[in-house]
Design an enzyme around this catalytic site. Structure first.
Site, PDB file in Angstrom:
ATOM      1  N   ASP A  16       0.812  -1.225   0.000  1.00 26.96           N
ATOM      2  CA  ASP A  16       0.000   0.000   0.000  1.00 26.96           C
ATOM      3  C   ASP A  16       0.843   1.272   0.000  1.00 26.96           C
ATOM      4  OD1 ASP A  16      -2.165  -1.807   0.394  1.00 26.96           O
ATOM      5  OD2 ASP A  16      -1.924  -1.677   2.567  1.00 26.96           O
ATOM      6  N   GLU A 223     -11.398  -0.048  -3.386  1.00 22.20           N
ATOM      7  CA  GLU A 223     -10.577   0.474  -2.287  1.00 22.20           C
ATOM      8  C   GLU A 223      -9.346   1.178  -2.854  1.00 22.20           C
ATOM      9  OE1 GLU A 223      -9.376  -2.953   0.035  1.00 22.20           O
ATOM     10  OE2 GLU A 223      -8.126  -3.738  -1.570  1.00 22.20           O
TER      11      GLU A 223
HETATM   12  O1  FUB Z   1      -3.185  -3.663   3.376  1.00 21.90           O
HETATM   13  C1  FUB Z   1      -4.478  -3.894   3.898  1.00 21.90           C
HETATM   14  C2  FUB Z   1      -5.506  -3.546   2.878  1.00 21.90           C
HETATM   15  O2  FUB Z   1      -5.291  -4.326   1.710  1.00 21.90           O
HETATM   16  C3  FUB Z   1      -5.453  -2.129   2.370  1.00 21.90           C
HETATM   17  O3  FUB Z   1      -5.989  -1.202   3.258  1.00 21.90           O
HETATM   18  C4  FUB Z   1      -6.159  -2.291   1.090  1.00 21.90           C
HETATM   19  O4  FUB Z   1      -6.054  -1.209   0.225  1.00 21.90           O
HETATM   20  C5  FUB Z   1      -5.522  -3.555   0.557  1.00 21.90           C
HETATM   21  O5  FUB Z   1      -4.293  -3.295  -0.066  1.00 21.90           O
END
Ligand code: FUB
Length: 325
Positions: A16, A223
């Site tokens: 991320d 997301e």
């Molecule tokens: O790294 C945990 C979660 O997985 C993140 O918040 C999302 O964007 C995905 O990458």
């Protein structure tokens, strides 16, 4: 020496990445994946992160340095677990680290921590940002100094459980012909510590001006939002989750509506895909992660970067992450 499309660091797993340029250096704010042998599930319980490390590079091909732990969840009174994807913004001579984590009731909330240095350590606020829920904050400080925070994630990120305005543990995505759940955006207060007004769902429209539908999994928001500007236009990019693409939409307003424009990157090895975009010394770069180093273990990810190219009409050329092999 850091190399394009190679893990930036290999002594820890990182994911991320939110990259920024401060004082002519590149700073990367990733999640820090913890290896374990537990199962994966749709709630994302495998992502058990507990702290943040700050990485930096003096130049795009310089060695990537780990500045060590900049914030641990034990320092944050409201957090119970899972410090997921963070971002940092610079304003008023200070660096603000925005991060999602579960509160003591198991709800994802957004927190903020402050430092005088881009490498931290970051001092957390006592409580999460009032009115915040879900995950994956990304902040744009616009040319006029106004700051906007973009956030939200489906499934484990709980955004779809808030569709009625309150938390519904049984909530989920709308039916496939209904408009998709859109990401949230709020203006940040002058001191960067709270929302200035109520957050709104920003609209992502298709080529006919209609909101993307929940069943349009190749294009709908899942997301990992990122906001950048190119030639005066606002680019909102994000992950489509279940179809594993990075895609983007553009607008002439930071709060939209945005129009879907295309695919930024084809799927990487691993379930999640999450990115950021920066300009450095006249070139554009995409920072992202994959699970190549761990042999495809979803929660053991590694941060990488690659160059990104625009076409003359402002569209972005789709990146094929393993084409160079
Ligand atoms: O790294 C945990 C979660 O997985 C993140 O918040 C999302 O964007 C995905 O990458």
């Amino acid at each position: 020496m850091s190399k394009e499309r190679e893990p930036l660091v290999t002594h820890i797993f990182t994911a991320d990445p939110s990259a920024h340029v401060y004082n002519d250096k590149i700073y990367i704010y990733p999640s820090h994946d913890i290896p374990h042998d537990g199962e994966d599930n749709d709630e994302g319980d495998e992502y058990r992160m507990e702290d943040y490390h700050v990485l930096s590079m003096d130049d795009i091909d310089a060695e990537c340095v780990d500045h060590g732990e900049a914030l641990h969840m034990d320092q944050v009174p409201w957090v119970s677990k899972q410090m997921w994807a963070p971002d940092v913004a610079y304003k008023n001579g200070k660096y603000y680290l925005y991060f999602p984590a579960r509160d003591k009731d198991g709800m994802f909330r957004l927190g903020v921590a402050v430092s005088d240095s881009p490498t931290g350590p970051f001092a957390p606020e006592e409580n999460y940002i009032e009115g915040s829920y879900s995950i994956d904050p990304a902040v744009l400080v616009d040319d006029d100094g106004s700051a906007y925070i973009y956030y939200g994630g489906l499934w484990g990120g709980q955004l779809d459980k808030w569709r009625t305005g309150t938390f519904d543990p049984q909530g989920g995505e709308p039916a496939s012909e209904e408009p998709a759940v859109m990401p949230l955006c709020a203006k940040l207060s002058e001191d960067m510590l709270s929302f200035d007004g109520d957050p709104v769902h920003i609209q992502i429209l298709d080529e006919n001006g209609e909101p993307l539908k929940a069943g349009d999994e190749d294009r709908r928001y899942f997301e990992g939002p990122w906001m950048h500007k190119y030639q005066g236009l606002y680019y909102l990019s994000y992950s489509t989750g279940t179809t594993h693409y990075l895609v983007y939409a553009t607008s002439d307003n930071p709060m939209g509506p945005f129009t879907y424009r295309g695919r930024l990157m084809e799927p990487v090895i691993g379930w999640t895909t999450h990115h950021s975009i920066i300009e450095y010394h006249g070139k554009w770069y995409l920072f992202y992660h994959d699970c190549e180093l761990s042999g495809g273990i979803n929660h053991r990810r590694s941060v990488k970067f690659t160059e990104l190219h625009y076409n003359e009409d402002g569209t972005i050329q789709t990146i094929h992450p393993y084409d160079h092999k």
